[in-house]
Motif scaffolding. Structure first.
Motif, PDB file in Angstrom:
ATOM      1  N   CYS A  92      29.235  39.004  59.291  1.00  0.00           N
ATOM      2  CA  CYS A  92      30.080  40.049  58.718  1.00  0.00           C
ATOM      3  C   CYS A  92      31.379  39.497  58.145  1.00  0.00           C
ATOM      4  N   THR A  93      31.509  38.207  58.100  1.00  0.00           N
ATOM      5  CA  THR A  93      32.705  37.603  57.537  1.00  0.00           C
ATOM      6  C   THR A  93      32.708  37.779  56.029  1.00  0.00           C
ATOM      7  N   ALA A  94      33.853  38.127  55.488  1.00  0.00           N
ATOM      8  CA  ALA A  94      33.955  38.335  54.042  1.00  0.00           C
ATOM      9  C   ALA A  94      33.808  37.008  53.302  1.00  0.00           C
ATOM     10  N   LYS A  95      33.057  37.066  52.210  1.00  0.00           N
ATOM     11  CA  LYS A  95      32.890  35.904  51.340  1.00  0.00           C
ATOM     12  C   LYS A  95      33.520  36.240  50.003  1.00  0.00           C
ATOM     13  N   TYR A  96      34.251  35.295  49.437  1.00  0.00           N
ATOM     14  CA  TYR A  96      34.965  35.526  48.185  1.00  0.00           C
ATOM     15  C   TYR A  96      34.357  34.676  47.082  1.00  0.00           C
ATOM     16  N   GLN A  97      34.319  35.258  45.878  1.00  0.00           N
ATOM     17  CA  GLN A  97      33.785  34.560  44.718  1.00  0.00           C
ATOM     18  C   GLN A  97      34.816  34.668  43.596  1.00  0.00           C
ATOM     19  N   ASN A  98      35.259  33.525  43.095  1.00  0.00           N
ATOM     20  CA  ASN A  98      36.213  33.477  41.990  1.00  0.00           C
ATOM     21  C   ASN A  98      35.471  33.151  40.708  1.00  0.00           C
ATOM     22  N   HIS A  99      35.877  33.807  39.625  1.00  0.00           N
ATOM     23  CA  HIS A  99      35.216  33.593  38.346  1.00  0.00           C
ATOM     24  C   HIS A  99      36.262  33.665  37.235  1.00  0.00           C
ATOM     25  N   LEU A 151      31.003  41.620  51.780  1.00  0.00           N
ATOM     26  CA  LEU A 151      31.147  41.790  53.218  1.00  0.00           C
ATOM     27  C   LEU A 151      29.795  42.190  53.788  1.00  0.00           C
ATOM     28  N   GLY A 152      29.137  41.241  54.425  1.00  0.00           N
ATOM     29  CA  GLY A 152      27.834  41.495  55.029  1.00  0.00           C
ATOM     30  C   GLY A 152      26.822  41.981  54.010  1.00  0.00           C
ATOM     31  N   PRO A 153      26.083  43.029  54.331  1.00  0.00           N
ATOM     32  CA  PRO A 153      25.051  43.514  53.416  1.00  0.00           C
ATOM     33  C   PRO A 153      25.595  44.413  52.313  1.00  0.00           C
ATOM     34  N   LEU A 154      26.888  44.708  52.320  1.00  0.00           N
ATOM     35  CA  LEU A 154      27.467  45.579  51.302  1.00  0.00           C
ATOM     36  C   LEU A 154      27.510  44.870  49.950  1.00  0.00           C
ATOM     37  N   ALA A 155      27.504  45.641  48.895  1.00  0.00           N
ATOM     38  CA  ALA A 155      27.541  45.091  47.539  1.00  0.00           C
ATOM     39  C   ALA A 155      28.897  44.429  47.270  1.00  0.00           C
ATOM     40  N   ASN A 156      28.905  43.463  46.351  1.00  0.00           N
ATOM     41  CA  ASN A 156      30.154  42.813  45.962  1.00  0.00           C
ATOM     42  C   ASN A 156      31.118  43.855  45.408  1.00  0.00           C
ATOM     43  N   ARG A 157      32.403  43.671  45.717  1.00  0.00           N
ATOM     44  CA  ARG A 157      33.435  44.575  45.222  1.00  0.00           C
ATOM     45  C   ARG A 157      34.519  43.748  44.571  1.00  0.00           C
ATOM     46  N   GLU A 158      34.868  44.097  43.342  1.00  0.00           N
ATOM     47  CA  GLU A 158      35.922  43.376  42.640  1.00  0.00           C
ATOM     48  C   GLU A 158      37.262  43.793  43.226  1.00  0.00           C
ATOM     49  N   ILE A 159      38.010  42.815  43.732  1.00  0.00           N
ATOM     50  CA  ILE A 159      39.288  43.133  44.368  1.00  0.00           C
ATOM     51  C   ILE A 159      40.472  42.689  43.523  1.00  0.00           C
ATOM     52  N   GLU A 160      40.213  41.847  42.536  1.00  0.00           N
ATOM     53  CA  GLU A 160      41.292  41.338  41.707  1.00  0.00           C
ATOM     54  C   GLU A 160      40.736  41.003  40.331  1.00  0.00           C
ATOM     55  N   ARG A 161      41.461  41.400  39.287  1.00  0.00           N
ATOM     56  CA  ARG A 161      41.073  41.038  37.923  1.00  0.00           C
ATOM     57  C   ARG A 161      42.334  40.875  37.094  1.00  0.00           C
ATOM     58  N   GLU A 162      42.352  39.863  36.268  1.00  0.00           N
ATOM     59  CA  GLU A 162      43.476  39.637  35.380  1.00  0.00           C
ATOM     60  C   GLU A 162      42.938  39.238  34.020  1.00  0.00           C
ATOM     61  N   VAL A 163      43.493  39.847  32.973  1.00  0.00           N
ATOM     62  CA  VAL A 163      43.107  39.542  31.603  1.00  0.00           C
ATOM     63  C   VAL A 163      44.362  39.131  30.853  1.00  0.00           C
ATOM     64  N   LEU A 164      44.279  38.006  30.173  1.00  0.00           N
ATOM     65  CA  LEU A 164      45.360  37.542  29.310  1.00  0.00           C
ATOM     66  C   LEU A 164      44.862  37.680  27.880  1.00  0.00           C
ATOM     67  N   GLU A 196      49.772  39.390  26.128  1.00  0.00           N
ATOM     68  CA  GLU A 196      49.807  40.471  27.112  1.00  0.00           C
ATOM     69  C   GLU A 196      48.963  40.117  28.322  1.00  0.00           C
ATOM     70  N   ARG A 197      49.383  40.640  29.487  1.00  0.00           N
ATOM     71  CA  ARG A 197      48.620  40.487  30.727  1.00  0.00           C
ATOM     72  C   ARG A 197      48.234  41.866  31.222  1.00  0.00           C
ATOM     73  N   PHE A 198      46.985  41.968  31.693  1.00  0.00           N
ATOM     74  CA  PHE A 198      46.491  43.215  32.267  1.00  0.00           C
ATOM     75  C   PHE A 198      45.875  42.892  33.611  1.00  0.00           C
ATOM     76  N   GLY A 199      46.040  43.809  34.552  1.00  0.00           N
ATOM     77  CA  GLY A 199      45.460  43.642  35.878  1.00  0.00           C
ATOM     78  C   GLY A 199      44.380  44.675  36.126  1.00  0.00           C
ATOM     79  N   LEU A 200      43.786  44.615  37.288  1.00  0.00           N
ATOM     80  CA  LEU A 200      42.724  45.548  37.666  1.00  0.00           C
ATOM     81  C   LEU A 200      43.223  46.987  37.615  1.00  0.00           C
ATOM     82  N   GLU A 201      44.478  47.205  37.980  1.00  0.00           N
ATOM     83  CA  GLU A 201      45.037  48.555  37.959  1.00  0.00           C
ATOM     84  C   GLU A 201      45.198  49.087  36.538  1.00  0.00           C
TER      85      GLU A 201
END
Length: 154
Positions: A26-33, A83-96, A110-115
């Motif tokens: 159940c440990t969270a795994k992170y993927q950077n792209h 997180l475990g069997p749950l689907a991947n969730r995007e927690i951070e996004r940045e666009v330049l 310009e910079r844009f974030g997930l929000e």
């Protein structure tokens, strides 16, 4: 009696290892792209002076550029958490986004974030079909009444 205590100790150890293994799953795994140039590199770009080629030389070419009008460079970086069997969730996004004029000179950075994100409906290029979610067998059986002898004349 000694065998009972030994068996209970082994059961406790097995349960402990099982619990540790379950919690580890159940440990969270992170993927950077993706890639966003660092601020120091962006500070080298001057709006109104630099061109497409000088931007490419200073910070590199992006993975995405203006597709339709060749209007800009877009650098995108995202981070997802699984997180475990749950689907991947995007927690951070940045666009330049670096936009260029018709002459190829930098107009804006310009910079844009997930929000700041919003869903953009892209044009769909799908050929419509007269087949409406019917299986092959249903189509075959549905055409039985429409076959006439006139269709077999060559």
């Amino acid at each position: 009696m000694r065998n009972k205590s030994r068996a209970s100790i082994m059961a406790i150890r097995a349960a402990s290892f099982g619990l540790i293994f379950a919690l580890g799953a159940c440990t969270a795994k992170y993927q950077n792209h993706g890639y966003i140039p660092p601020k120091e590199d962006l500070d080298q770009i001057t709006v109104g002076v630099d061109t497409r080629s000088s931007v490419a030389d200073k910070i590199g070419t992006p993975a995405s550029a203006g597709v339709l009008t060749n209007s800009g460079y877009y650098y995108v970086r995202s981070r997802k958490r699984a997180l475990g069997p749950l689907a991947n969730r995007e927690i951070e996004r940045e666009v330049l986004a670096i936009s260029f004029s018709e002459a190829g000179i930098v107009q804006n950075i310009e910079r844009f974030g997930l929000e700041d994100g919003r869903v953009v409906a892209l044009e769909r290029r799908v050929t419509s079909s007269a087949v409406s979610n019917k299986t092959f067998l249903r189509q075959l059986l549905g055409s039985i009444g429409r076959i006439t002898p006139a269709g077999f004349n060559g």
